[in-house]
Design an enzyme around this catalytic site. Sequence first.
Site, PDB file in Angstrom:
ATOM      1  N   THR A 103      23.025   3.907  22.915  1.00  0.00           N
ATOM      2  CA  THR A 103      23.108   5.330  22.275  1.00  0.00           C
ATOM      3  C   THR A 103      21.804   5.995  22.709  1.00  0.00           C
ATOM      4  OG1 THR A 103      21.824   4.502  20.361  1.00  0.00           O
ATOM      5  CG2 THR A 103      24.087   4.193  20.356  1.00  0.00           C
ATOM      6  N   GLN A 145       6.838  16.141  35.954  1.00  0.00           N
ATOM      7  CA  GLN A 145       7.813  15.362  35.444  1.00  0.00           C
ATOM      8  C   GLN A 145       8.539  15.999  34.346  1.00  0.00           C
ATOM      9  OE1 GLN A 145       5.035  11.311  36.269  1.00  0.00           O
ATOM     10  NE2 GLN A 145       6.623  11.229  34.821  1.00  0.00           N
ATOM     11  N   ARG A 162      20.538   1.011  13.000  1.00  0.00           N
ATOM     12  CA  ARG A 162      21.013   2.144  12.231  1.00  0.00           C
ATOM     13  C   ARG A 162      22.306   2.586  13.258  1.00  0.00           C
ATOM     14  NH1 ARG A 162      16.288   3.915  14.643  1.00  0.00           N
ATOM     15  NH2 ARG A 162      16.447   5.298  16.502  1.00  0.00           N
ATOM     16  N   SER A 163      22.440   2.148  14.409  1.00  0.00           N
ATOM     17  CA  SER A 163      23.715   2.438  15.054  1.00  0.00           C
ATOM     18  C   SER A 163      24.962   1.505  15.179  1.00  0.00           C
ATOM     19  CB  SER A 163      23.394   2.939  16.612  1.00  0.00           C
ATOM     20  OG  SER A 163      22.493   3.913  16.606  1.00  0.00           O
ATOM     21  N   HIS A 184      12.252  14.842  38.114  1.00  0.00           N
ATOM     22  CA  HIS A 184      10.814  14.434  38.428  1.00  0.00           C
ATOM     23  C   HIS A 184      10.515  15.348  39.928  1.00  0.00           C
ATOM     24  CE1 HIS A 184      10.296  12.503  34.835  1.00  0.00           C
ATOM     25  NE2 HIS A 184      10.107  11.308  35.327  1.00  0.00           N
ATOM     26  N   VAL A 243      18.706   7.231  28.232  1.00  0.00           N
ATOM     27  CA  VAL A 243      18.991   6.412  29.734  1.00  0.00           C
ATOM     28  C   VAL A 243      20.272   5.493  29.487  1.00  0.00           C
ATOM     29  CG1 VAL A 243      18.206   4.668  31.199  1.00  0.00           C
ATOM     30  CG2 VAL A 243      16.809   6.464  30.419  1.00  0.00           C
ATOM     31  N   GLY A 265      11.884  12.312  30.930  1.00  0.00           N
ATOM     32  CA  GLY A 265      11.589  11.062  30.898  1.00  0.00           C
ATOM     33  C   GLY A 265      10.809  10.437  29.551  1.00  0.00           C
ATOM     34  N   CYS A 303      10.250   5.464  36.803  1.00  0.00           N
ATOM     35  CA  CYS A 303      11.221   6.578  37.527  1.00  0.00           C
ATOM     36  C   CYS A 303      10.283   7.212  38.618  1.00  0.00           C
ATOM     37  CB  CYS A 303      11.458   7.476  36.826  1.00  0.00           C
ATOM     38  SG  CYS A 303      10.340   8.000  35.367  1.00  0.00           S
TER      39      CYS A 303
END
Length: 335
Positions: A9, A153, A37-38, A234, A12, A157, A126
């Site tokens: 959720t 960046q 919680r999800s 980035h 990323v 991120g 990344c």
Amino acid sequence: MKVAVVGATGMVGNVMLQVLAERNFPVTELIPVASERSVGNQIEFNGTNYTVVGLETAVSMKPDIALFSAGGNTSLEWAPKFAEVGTTVIDNSSAWRMDPTKKLIVPEINATELTENDKIIANPNCSTIQMVLALAPLHQKYKINRIVVSTYQSITGTGVKAVRQLENESKGIEGDAAYPYQIHKNALPHCDVFEEAGYTKEELKLVRETHKILNDPTIGVTATAVRIPVVGGHSEAVNLEFDTNYDIEDIRKILSSTDGVIVQDDIENNQYPMPFFAEGKDEVFVGRIRRDLSRENALNMWIVADNLRKGAATNTIQIAEYLVTNKLIKNNVLA
């Protein structure tokens, strides 16, 4: 294959689901995993709804692959538990990157290091991924002895909280802050926490991970990481010093023929990499390729990539694809 996405959720995690679908990864059963919680929420993937489960339930379901993007503490605790039941974990956090017993993989560079015994595999940071993808072939040809990198960046991120902070600030709305200062109309030379010698954790990742991926601790690397109010990806200003002289057209030719790299370097027509164009794409874009006139054997270039895709989700899934293609992973569904 039975695939768990841990952190499904999150920002990323959502991109991981998109990339899995776009690349037609052989998912026969998706296990979306998130915090308590999800749990119980529904996630749609390829036309099917799946129920979000907790980590303990996910382990008991024994997925073939678990793609982790849920933070270092979660990875340290739960990746070994998945590995114990035969799951191959590909972890997007910093938890395992510098563990000498774990591989740190950018598939175009060092996927051949992987074996069927690698049950926890680390995905690099990344900003490191996009830099080393462009630098690896140049290092192979000309031997890099020093790298000076300054990053610009994206707030993505940091996560959803940072995106909301920028949105709120741009509208003049007060809200929770992800950063110690405003990010709207600003630039923060402060990515992650400060560590030794005044460098941030993000800056030291660029040093340590570059050494490990390129398998060369002799390269001098110094970094300054800056957060800017951008969402697309980035950007990095990179200065290289080689052991020997180089041909600038050969540099362009090498980069143009590197898998996953697109050269955008036509200054007469204002063609150069920007996050505006990199957003939503899986490639690393390189431009502003030019000699450093102040030092012998030195080169400047500008590197841009979508940090949520090649910098995180796509690289993770490319690792999984390599494992499947090369039969380095047990497929419980087909067994």
